[in-house]
Scaffold this motif. Structure first.
Motif, PDB file in Angstrom:
ATOM      1  N   UNK A 140     -28.941 -26.416 -40.289  1.00  0.00           N
ATOM      2  CA  UNK A 140     -30.029 -26.993 -39.802  1.00  0.00           C
ATOM      3  C   UNK A 140     -29.552 -25.783 -38.067  1.00  0.00           C
ATOM      4  N   UNK A 141     -30.410 -25.698 -37.640  1.00  0.00           N
ATOM      5  CA  UNK A 141     -30.744 -25.473 -36.436  1.00  0.00           C
ATOM      6  C   UNK A 141     -32.073 -25.494 -35.986  1.00  0.00           C
ATOM      7  N   UNK A 142     -32.475 -26.108 -34.908  1.00  0.00           N
ATOM      8  CA  UNK A 142     -33.562 -26.348 -33.895  1.00  0.00           C
ATOM      9  C   UNK A 142     -34.316 -26.944 -34.909  1.00  0.00           C
ATOM     10  N   UNK A 143     -34.213 -28.457 -35.907  1.00  0.00           N
ATOM     11  CA  UNK A 143     -34.820 -28.947 -36.751  1.00  0.00           C
ATOM     12  C   UNK A 143     -35.127 -28.444 -38.494  1.00  0.00           C
ATOM     13  N   UNK A 198     -23.662  -9.845 -42.063  1.00  0.00           N
ATOM     14  CA  UNK A 198     -24.055 -11.298 -42.577  1.00  0.00           C
ATOM     15  C   UNK A 198     -23.689 -11.944 -41.374  1.00  0.00           C
ATOM     16  N   UNK A 199     -22.181 -11.870 -41.664  1.00  0.00           N
ATOM     17  CA  UNK A 199     -21.171 -12.319 -40.310  1.00  0.00           C
ATOM     18  C   UNK A 199     -22.048 -12.323 -38.576  1.00  0.00           C
ATOM     19  N   UNK A 200     -21.971 -10.983 -38.618  1.00  0.00           N
ATOM     20  CA  UNK A 200     -22.123 -10.425 -36.884  1.00  0.00           C
ATOM     21  C   UNK A 200     -23.387 -10.661 -36.331  1.00  0.00           C
ATOM     22  N   UNK A 201     -24.949 -11.070 -38.128  1.00  0.00           N
ATOM     23  CA  UNK A 201     -25.868 -11.582 -37.699  1.00  0.00           C
ATOM     24  C   UNK A 201     -25.833 -13.627 -36.816  1.00  0.00           C
ATOM     25  N   UNK A 202     -24.997 -14.670 -38.097  1.00  0.00           N
ATOM     26  CA  UNK A 202     -24.663 -15.710 -38.313  1.00  0.00           C
ATOM     27  C   UNK A 202     -23.729 -16.284 -37.313  1.00  0.00           C
ATOM     28  N   UNK A 260     -27.301 -20.811 -29.895  1.00  0.00           N
ATOM     29  CA  UNK A 260     -27.653 -22.578 -30.443  1.00  0.00           C
ATOM     30  C   UNK A 260     -26.740 -22.951 -31.275  1.00  0.00           C
ATOM     31  N   UNK A 261     -27.187 -24.675 -31.523  1.00  0.00           N
ATOM     32  CA  UNK A 261     -26.038 -25.330 -31.429  1.00  0.00           C
ATOM     33  C   UNK A 261     -26.983 -25.535 -32.970  1.00  0.00           C
ATOM     34  N   UNK A 315     -32.287 -19.235 -38.907  1.00  0.00           N
ATOM     35  CA  UNK A 315     -32.334 -19.087 -37.775  1.00  0.00           C
ATOM     36  C   UNK A 315     -33.849 -18.611 -38.139  1.00  0.00           C
ATOM     37  N   UNK A 316     -34.002 -17.589 -38.378  1.00  0.00           N
ATOM     38  CA  UNK A 316     -35.735 -16.931 -39.773  1.00  0.00           C
ATOM     39  C   UNK A 316     -36.689 -18.442 -39.451  1.00  0.00           C
ATOM     40  N   UNK A 317     -36.667 -19.105 -40.567  1.00  0.00           N
ATOM     41  CA  UNK A 317     -37.685 -20.314 -40.237  1.00  0.00           C
ATOM     42  C   UNK A 317     -37.191 -21.536 -38.768  1.00  0.00           C
ATOM     43  N   UNK A 318     -36.458 -20.896 -38.180  1.00  0.00           N
ATOM     44  CA  UNK A 318     -36.555 -21.994 -36.384  1.00  0.00           C
ATOM     45  C   UNK A 318     -37.470 -20.511 -35.245  1.00  0.00           C
ATOM     46  N   UNK A 319     -37.640 -19.860 -35.927  1.00  0.00           N
ATOM     47  CA  UNK A 319     -38.191 -17.985 -35.610  1.00  0.00           C
ATOM     48  C   UNK A 319     -37.882 -17.930 -33.991  1.00  0.00           C
ATOM     49  N   UNK A 320     -36.112 -18.110 -34.127  1.00  0.00           N
ATOM     50  CA  UNK A 320     -35.326 -17.596 -32.644  1.00  0.00           C
ATOM     51  C   UNK A 320     -35.896 -15.784 -32.531  1.00  0.00           C
ATOM     52  N   UNK A 321     -35.669 -15.987 -31.137  1.00  0.00           N
ATOM     53  CA  UNK A 321     -36.315 -14.913 -30.578  1.00  0.00           C
ATOM     54  C   UNK A 321     -34.729 -12.968 -31.386  1.00  0.00           C
TER      55      UNK A 321
END
Length: 140
Positions: A68-71, A18-22, A29-30, A95-101
């Motif tokens: 919040x990431x990308x609204x 979890x730490x690695x992903x975050x 990202x902001x 990150x999943x909600x924002x569909x980040x690559x």
């Protein structure tokens, strides 16, 4: 992978995943903190087996965080006083909600962690069965 399964793996598995992903998301990202990790109580629901009715068995201490990431808002809730894990879960959820690559590559790590959790659980279960008493072989 569904949110419930993903969160269960991240909570039960190695905290470093979890730490690695975050950290990979925060570095790129902001990330705006909406709610810092804070403690609260929530009611635990149980199903009564005879009547199949729901009732509340009691309260449990939780840690909750929002990011919040990308609204897109992510929420992290974990049982106990685990500020860091709640924050990481919120970042991963956002990150999943924002569909980040980056999220596309995480599924293999999550499946691998899930397999590891299953193996550890099976090992513990086998250890318990070794100590189980067989009453049929006992003399009275």
């Amino acid at each position: 992978m569904k949110r419930r399964r993903r969160t269960k793996i991240l909570i039960q598995g190695d905290i470093h995943l979890a730490r690695k992903f975050a950290e990979s998301i925060v570095d790129t990202y902001e990330c705006r903190e909406i709610m810092a990790p804070q403690y609260g109580l929530t009611m635990i629901k149980m199903r009564e087996t005879a009547k199949k009715s729901l009732f509340y068995i009691g309260e449990v201490l939780i840690t909750e965080a929002k990011v919040e990431i990308n609204n897109r808002i992510g929420i992290g809730i974990v049982v106990g006083m685990k500020d860091e894990l709640a924050q990481h879960l919120a970042i991963i959820d956002a990150a999943y909600k924002a569909e980040l690559p980056e999220t596309n590559t995480w599924e293999t790590y999550l499946i691998e962690a899930e397999n590891q959790i299953t193996k550890e659980r099976a090992k513990k279960q086998a250890e318990l069965f070794e100590t189980k008493v067989n009453f049929e072989t006992m003399e009275i």
